[in-house]
Scaffold this active site. Sequence first.
Site, mmCIF file in Angstrom:
data_model
loop_
_atom_site.group_PDB
_atom_site.id
_atom_site.type_symbol
_atom_site.label_atom_id
_atom_site.label_comp_id
_atom_site.label_asym_id
_atom_site.label_seq_id
_atom_site.Cartn_x
_atom_site.Cartn_y
_atom_site.Cartn_z
ATOM 1 N N GLU A 58 52.455 -74.869 -6.227
ATOM 2 C CA GLU A 58 51.386 -74.527 -5.281
ATOM 3 C C GLU A 58 51.973 -74.561 -3.884
ATOM 4 O O GLU A 58 52.810 -75.416 -3.562
ATOM 5 C CB GLU A 58 50.229 -75.523 -5.380
ATOM 6 N N ASN A 98 39.994 -73.020 -11.101
ATOM 7 C CA ASN A 98 40.743 -74.255 -10.870
ATOM 8 C C ASN A 98 39.774 -75.366 -10.497
ATOM 9 O O ASN A 98 39.170 -75.301 -9.414
ATOM 10 C CB ASN A 98 41.744 -74.071 -9.730
ATOM 11 N N GLU A 99 39.603 -76.323 -11.371
ATOM 12 C CA GLU A 99 38.790 -77.515 -11.059
ATOM 13 C C GLU A 99 37.400 -77.157 -10.539
ATOM 14 O O GLU A 99 36.821 -77.911 -9.766
ATOM 15 C CB GLU A 99 39.455 -78.357 -9.969
ATOM 16 N N CYS A 138 44.164 -75.637 -5.626
ATOM 17 C CA CYS A 138 43.037 -75.272 -4.748
ATOM 18 C C CYS A 138 43.318 -73.995 -3.979
ATOM 19 O O CYS A 138 42.398 -73.284 -3.584
ATOM 20 C CB CYS A 138 42.742 -76.402 -3.769
#
Length: 676
Positions: free
Chosen positions: A63, A396-397, A266
């Site tokens: 990331e 994502n999450e 994120c």
Amino acid sequence: METTIELFQKTFYNDKIRLQLTCYILLYCLVLNSGICMAQTQNGKNFQQGKPISSDLFGIFFEDINYAADGGLYAELIQNRSFEYSLSDRTDWNPFTAWELIKDGYGIGTISVDTSTPIQPGNPHYVTLNVEKGGDGVGLRNSGFDGIPLKAGENYNFSVFARQVSGISAPLEVKLVSKNGKVYCNAFIPGLSKEWKNYTVIMKSDSTVSDATLELVTRNPGILNLDMISLFPVKTFHNRRNGMREDLGKVIADLKPKFVRFPGGCLVHGDGLNNLYRWKNTIGPVEQRIEQSDIWGYHQSLGLGFFEYFQFCEDIGAKPLPVVAAAVSCQNSGGSWRVGGTGQRGIPLTEMNQYINDVLDLIEYANGPVTSAWGSKRAESGHPASFHLEYIGIGNEDKQTPEFRERFKLIYDAVKAKYPKITVIGTVGPSPNGEDFDMGWKFANELNIPVVDEHYYMNPGWFMNNRKRYDTYNRSGSKVYIGEYASQGNTWMNAISEAAFMTSVERNGDIVQLASYAPLLAKEGHTQWDPDLIYFNNTSVSPSVNYYVQQIFSVNQGDTFYDHIVTYQNSGNVLSENDSTMAVSCVKDSKTGDIILKLVNIGKKKTSVNINLTRFGKINPNAVCTILSAAVDTKNTLSNPHNIYPITTDYRISKIFVYESIPLSVSIIRIKTKMN
Ligand code: AHR
């Protein structure tokens, strides 16, 4: 007493029917019985023949956090090369961040930022340099990402887009210099054309320094436009143009990851809907890419884009695992460094077709033939062959809201319909349990999502205590990708707890398909998230001790797991697994035929284990043993990078032997079953 079956039979008048029925019942009992056997096998017991496990188990998570991309893995040495920095990145940033005006030897001139006639509309800002009097040179200076590192004798590719707006076209001088003006190398770009044109030149540095600056000057009056001012070492990882830093590329490649997840995290679902990561903005010529701010509080030039990610995966022999947003922004949008948080927002349903097409196009970009619309774009970038995409993550999450679920399902159904062979990975929130986790799993099982992405950043005790976590997971539901995990620190105690946990991940490699430690990279002075796997600055790289755990597990993966190879003892008394300080696993790699034992001693005393390899037939007594250990709870740092690292030695074994594991150690014994 009559059995249920006999009573059942009595109610039937015909012997033939009775016989048939008895056969059916016996068959049913057999199936039921074998079902129980299967269940036992799948619950982590009784693997006489070995249990097939994922051959993609250990990979990496990349990331752009902690300056992992620009200023990090991406080898560009000029910061803000395209003057696109702005206060949406950071409140004190603007198009001239990292740049300053030079007026040497009584030169007179100004710089301003323009947007009226850019090279490409998606890359709107460029500089106008207005020189009234050339003096000893008027132009621009760039300070790089904390200085520009140079190596004596190395070549550097300089490149700039420029045009002469007015005045006499005169040469531009480019030089790499020290803070007090010492020139390490220089070159000249002859007169400029009136239209935007890309000029390139190669320079060789005569010195090794860590803090050079780049200067670009002219000595004639006139007005120039400049953009995409770039400097790369010629030597990049695998000598790619627009490539990766050689040392960082190598340290990642040395992990031999089975897959690379990119581009986050994120970062994927971004800080508000306008900040979703849009892969189409990241491909093609770099001057055409549409830059944007980074949710971690800086800027993404996107020079490291999806083509470069796919190519990097291929270069290091890893499967690509791109993740796209589930058409919703991060629920934490508008976090501490922004004003006016928006939280999770969904792309309007009227725009979902377009978004879904973007996801489908990504698969075509990776795998489609050169005759397809997006496959041809891959070929234009120099890669006609497929990138062999097998996995794609969606979301994502994400908070499990109705908005998320509706959009996820639309994307998921479309991918499944058009690309049934692609394995879709869903998401189950940011924690190892809780509301989003439970709702995410329920949703995954309702939709039959092949794999879901679990995340957990927990303390070492949690990892030690959760070694049975996957033993009882349902084997007929979705599989697991442990997409992000770390034990909240970079000391040996953290790393050894991860190692112990990883033996249990391997034991459950039938249900856990993929696992990646997170985050991967962190730059000194720009680390927003600790711990990370690899620390670096402009000139050095320091793999953490957690890195070495990942590495020795990754290079020693197998595809079949065997139980009951290792039994525990202590002072002559045989113990159960629960009483022992050992966490162990045994796998076989079908490609090499090697048997691999992983023996983690989380205790402070020497511990012996019995190893019985008779099940494997012939074995070569000349094995190798890799040990990672530390007597004190230390860590690797940039100033002391070699405190802990693995040591491999020859190790003689027999079919049955006792291994004495030193305190706080990870031992990996690799045994050949092929004799030559
Ligand atoms: O790994 C750092 C961050 O942790 C990721 O971006 C996010 O997915 C998680 O919360």
